[in-house]
Every structure is written in structure tokens, then in C-alpha cells.
Motif scaffolding. Structure first.
Motif, PDB file in Angstrom:
ATOM      1  N   ILE A  43      43.989  42.606  19.387  1.00 13.34           N
ATOM      2  CA  ILE A  43      45.312  42.587  19.554  1.00 13.34           C
ATOM      3  C   ILE A  43      46.727  43.823  20.606  1.00 13.34           C
ATOM      4  CG2 ILE A  43      47.347  42.558  17.761  1.00 13.34           C
ATOM      5  CD1 ILE A  43      45.295  39.782  18.352  1.00 13.34           C
ATOM      6  N   GLN A  44      46.256  45.266  20.244  1.00 11.01           N
ATOM      7  CA  GLN A  44      46.832  46.120  21.737  1.00 11.01           C
ATOM      8  C   GLN A  44      46.437  46.024  22.639  1.00 11.01           C
ATOM      9  OE1 GLN A  44      45.169  50.140  20.748  1.00 11.01           O
ATOM     10  NE2 GLN A  44      47.012  50.926  22.162  1.00 11.01           N
ATOM     11  N   GLY A  45      45.862  44.798  23.309  1.00 15.37           N
ATOM     12  CA  GLY A  45      45.856  45.172  24.611  1.00 15.37           C
ATOM     13  C   GLY A  45      46.197  43.817  24.981  1.00 15.37           C
ATOM     14  N   LEU A  46      46.080  42.649  24.590  1.00 15.30           N
ATOM     15  CA  LEU A  46      46.828  41.249  24.907  1.00 15.30           C
ATOM     16  C   LEU A  46      48.585  41.860  24.808  1.00 15.30           C
ATOM     17  CD1 LEU A  46      45.682  39.335  22.019  1.00 15.30           C
ATOM     18  CD2 LEU A  46      45.014  38.908  24.712  1.00 15.30           C
ATOM     19  N   LEU A  47      49.094  42.878  24.235  1.00 16.01           N
ATOM     20  CA  LEU A  47      50.572  43.671  24.143  1.00 16.01           C
ATOM     21  C   LEU A  47      50.722  43.981  25.506  1.00 16.01           C
ATOM     22  CD1 LEU A  47      50.728  44.082  20.561  1.00 16.01           C
ATOM     23  CD2 LEU A  47      51.431  42.443  21.552  1.00 16.01           C
ATOM     24  N   VAL A  48      50.089  45.002  25.402  1.00 15.65           N
ATOM     25  CA  VAL A  48      49.514  46.214  26.622  1.00 15.65           C
ATOM     26  C   VAL A  48      50.154  45.350  28.061  1.00 15.65           C
ATOM     27  CG1 VAL A  48      49.325  47.986  27.857  1.00 15.65           C
ATOM     28  CG2 VAL A  48      48.884  47.797  25.302  1.00 15.65           C
ATOM     29  N   SER A  49      49.033  44.145  27.994  1.00 15.37           N
ATOM     30  CA  SER A  49      48.407  43.517  29.439  1.00 15.37           C
ATOM     31  C   SER A  49      49.522  42.568  29.219  1.00 15.37           C
ATOM     32  CB  SER A  49      47.116  42.894  29.569  1.00 15.37           C
ATOM     33  OG  SER A  49      47.289  42.297  28.670  1.00 15.37           O
ATOM     34  N   GLN A  50      49.810  42.413  28.369  1.00 15.92           N
ATOM     35  CA  GLN A  50      50.975  40.454  28.344  1.00 15.92           C
ATOM     36  C   GLN A  50      49.968  39.466  29.523  1.00 15.92           C
ATOM     37  OE1 GLN A  50      54.540  42.235  30.417  1.00 15.92           O
ATOM     38  NE2 GLN A  50      55.228  44.042  28.642  1.00 15.92           N
ATOM     39  N   SER A  51      49.132  39.362  29.007  1.00 18.71           N
ATOM     40  CA  SER A  51      47.892  38.884  29.677  1.00 18.71           C
ATOM     41  C   SER A  51      47.132  38.155  28.125  1.00 18.71           C
ATOM     42  CB  SER A  51      47.162  39.515  30.981  1.00 18.71           C
ATOM     43  OG  SER A  51      45.784  38.302  31.042  1.00 18.71           O
ATOM     44  N   PRO A  52      47.088  36.831  28.382  1.00 19.75           N
ATOM     45  CA  PRO A  52      45.912  35.690  27.755  1.00 19.75           C
ATOM     46  C   PRO A  52      44.580  35.993  27.820  1.00 19.75           C
ATOM     47  CG  PRO A  52      47.098  34.604  29.255  1.00 19.75           C
ATOM     48  CD  PRO A  52      47.904  35.768  28.966  1.00 19.75           C
ATOM     49  N   ILE A  54      41.076  37.518  27.914  1.00 21.13           N
ATOM     50  CA  ILE A  54      40.459  38.639  26.757  1.00 21.13           C
ATOM     51  C   ILE A  54      39.859  39.607  27.825  1.00 21.13           C
ATOM     52  CG2 ILE A  54      38.189  38.908  25.262  1.00 21.13           C
ATOM     53  CD1 ILE A  54      38.799  35.949  24.881  1.00 21.13           C
ATOM     54  N   THR A  55      39.638  39.484  29.373  1.00 18.05           N
ATOM     55  CA  THR A  55      39.313  40.901  29.617  1.00 18.05           C
ATOM     56  C   THR A  55      39.954  41.728  30.090  1.00 18.05           C
ATOM     57  OG1 THR A  55      37.333  39.414  30.725  1.00 18.05           O
ATOM     58  CG2 THR A  55      37.573  41.124  31.459  1.00 18.05           C
ATOM     59  N   LYS A  56      41.781  41.646  30.675  1.00 19.33           N
ATOM     60  CA  LYS A  56      42.761  42.417  31.073  1.00 19.33           C
ATOM     61  C   LYS A  56      42.956  42.494  29.372  1.00 19.33           C
ATOM     62  CE  LYS A  56      44.223  40.063  34.672  1.00 19.33           C
ATOM     63  NZ  LYS A  56      45.472  39.013  35.613  1.00 19.33           N
ATOM     64  N   ALA A  57      42.474  42.145  28.570  1.00 19.87           N
ATOM     65  CA  ALA A  57      43.292  42.493  27.207  1.00 19.87           C
ATOM     66  C   ALA A  57      42.465  43.721  26.298  1.00 19.87           C
ATOM     67  CB  ALA A  57      43.385  42.075  26.461  1.00 19.87           C
ATOM     68  N   MET A  58      41.207  43.762  26.372  1.00 19.66           N
ATOM     69  CA  MET A  58      40.163  44.167  26.569  1.00 19.66           C
ATOM     70  C   MET A  58      40.102  45.936  27.275  1.00 19.66           C
ATOM     71  SD  MET A  58      38.849  43.591  23.325  1.00 19.66           S
ATOM     72  CE  MET A  58      37.409  45.019  22.859  1.00 19.66           C
ATOM     73  N   TRP A  59      40.373  45.219  28.175  1.00 20.19           N
ATOM     74  CA  TRP A  59      40.517  46.882  29.512  1.00 20.19           C
ATOM     75  C   TRP A  59      41.400  47.678  28.915  1.00 20.19           C
ATOM     76  CZ3 TRP A  59      37.774  49.268  32.531  1.00 20.19           C
ATOM     77  CH2 TRP A  59      38.563  49.552  33.340  1.00 20.19           C
ATOM     78  N   ASN A  60      42.643  47.051  28.643  1.00 25.71           N
ATOM     79  CA  ASN A  60      43.816  47.499  28.315  1.00 25.71           C
ATOM     80  C   ASN A  60      43.812  48.668  26.959  1.00 25.71           C
ATOM     81  OD1 ASN A  60      45.112  47.955  30.905  1.00 25.71           O
ATOM     82  ND2 ASN A  60      45.798  45.940  30.439  1.00 25.71           N
ATOM     83  N   GLN A  71      33.450  46.692  27.445  1.00 28.38           N
ATOM     84  CA  GLN A  71      34.770  46.100  27.187  1.00 28.38           C
ATOM     85  C   GLN A  71      35.069  44.170  27.387  1.00 28.38           C
ATOM     86  OE1 GLN A  71      38.541  48.782  27.359  1.00 28.38           O
ATOM     87  NE2 GLN A  71      37.015  49.950  28.437  1.00 28.38           N
ATOM     88  N   ALA A  72      34.842  43.956  27.960  1.00 34.60           N
ATOM     89  CA  ALA A  72      34.969  42.247  28.206  1.00 34.60           C
ATOM     90  C   ALA A  72      33.990  42.019  26.866  1.00 34.60           C
ATOM     91  CB  ALA A  72      34.864  41.639  29.157  1.00 34.60           C
ATOM     92  N   LEU A  78      33.847  39.290  19.611  1.00 33.98           N
ATOM     93  CA  LEU A  78      35.308  39.027  18.199  1.00 33.98           C
ATOM     94  C   LEU A  78      34.837  37.076  17.882  1.00 33.98           C
ATOM     95  CD1 LEU A  78      37.266  40.731  16.347  1.00 33.98           C
ATOM     96  CD2 LEU A  78      37.631  40.219  17.511  1.00 33.98           C
ATOM     97  N   VAL A  79      35.711  36.906  19.281  1.00 38.14           N
ATOM     98  CA  VAL A  79      35.801  35.614  19.477  1.00 38.14           C
ATOM     99  C   VAL A  79      34.724  34.528  18.969  1.00 38.14           C
ATOM    100  CG1 VAL A  79      36.987  33.594  21.294  1.00 38.14           C
ATOM    101  CG2 VAL A  79      38.292  35.764  20.742  1.00 38.14           C
ATOM    102  N   HIS A  80      34.165  34.604  19.394  1.00 37.57           N
ATOM    103  CA  HIS A  80      32.920  33.682  19.153  1.00 37.57           C
ATOM    104  C   HIS A  80      31.570  34.013  17.639  1.00 37.57           C
ATOM    105  CE1 HIS A  80      33.651  31.204  22.924  1.00 37.57           C
ATOM    106  NE2 HIS A  80      33.433  32.439  23.782  1.00 37.57           N
ATOM    107  N   ASN A  81      32.625  34.739  17.273  1.00 34.21           N
ATOM    108  CA  ASN A  81      31.996  34.900  16.221  1.00 34.21           C
ATOM    109  C   ASN A  81      32.113  33.844  15.030  1.00 34.21           C
ATOM    110  OD1 ASN A  81      30.525  36.300  13.510  1.00 34.21           O
ATOM    111  ND2 ASN A  81      31.128  38.181  14.211  1.00 34.21           N
ATOM    112  N   ARG A  82      31.222  33.676  14.456  1.00 31.26           N
ATOM    113  CA  ARG A  82      31.211  32.514  13.603  1.00 31.26           C
ATOM    114  C   ARG A  82      32.039  33.212  11.811  1.00 31.26           C
ATOM    115  NH1 ARG A  82      25.216  30.121  13.455  1.00 31.26           N
ATOM    116  NH2 ARG A  82      24.589  30.887  16.122  1.00 31.26           N
TER     117      ARG A  82
END
Length: 86
Positions: A43-52, A54-60, A71-72, A78-82
């Protein structure tokens, strides 16, 4: 008077605490601490990177010393965890 870097450090810490406080009701449903940490980082990465992306979000939002691939991978797991419905 405080110097500018100390002020920015305070702002960054206050923002991080506010984000964690806001996300606490959402992350408390995760079954273990690892998923909570990864959820907060995503979530922090999504806000910082302003990109949907996941690779960019986790990098930030992830750990600064880890590779982009590692990181990706955490974000995609996380997203594919049942046990987690994202």
C-alpha cells in the motif's frame, strides 16, 4: 531551530505512523505478521509510486536493501495468497 533534514525525517516518520494507523483495521485480518508487513509495504508503495504495477509499488514501498525481483515476488505472493482476498 531544527535543520531541514531533521524536519523531513519527522514528517516521514509521522506520515508512516499515520499510514500504519490507518491500515491497522485492514491488516489485522491477515493471518500472520509477514503478510501484514507485505500488505503495508504494498500500500505504501502504491501511494508513493502512483502506479498500479506491483513491481513498481514494492520497489518503492519495500526494503531498501532488497533486490527489485525479491520485493516484487513478495508483492505477487501476497496478491495470489489464498488466505488473503485482495
Amino acid at each position: 531551530m531544527e535543520s531541514l533534514p531533521q524536519n523531513w525525517q519527522y514528517v516521514a516518520q509521522a506520515t508512516e505512523k499515520a499510514l500504519k494507523d490507518f491500515l491497522q483495521p485492514f491488516t489485522c485480518i491477515f493471518p500472520d505478521q509477514r503478510l501484514r508487513r507485505n500488505g503495508e509495504a504494498l500500500i505504501q508503495g502504491l501511494l508513493v509510486s502512483q502506479s498500479p504495477h506491483i513491481t513498481k509499488a514494492m520497489w518503492n514501498g519495500g526494503e531498501p536493501n532488497a533486490s527489485a525481483w525479491a520485493q516484487a515476488k513478495r508483492g505477487y505472493r501476497l496478491v495470489h495468497n489464498r488466505r488473503v482476498s485482495v
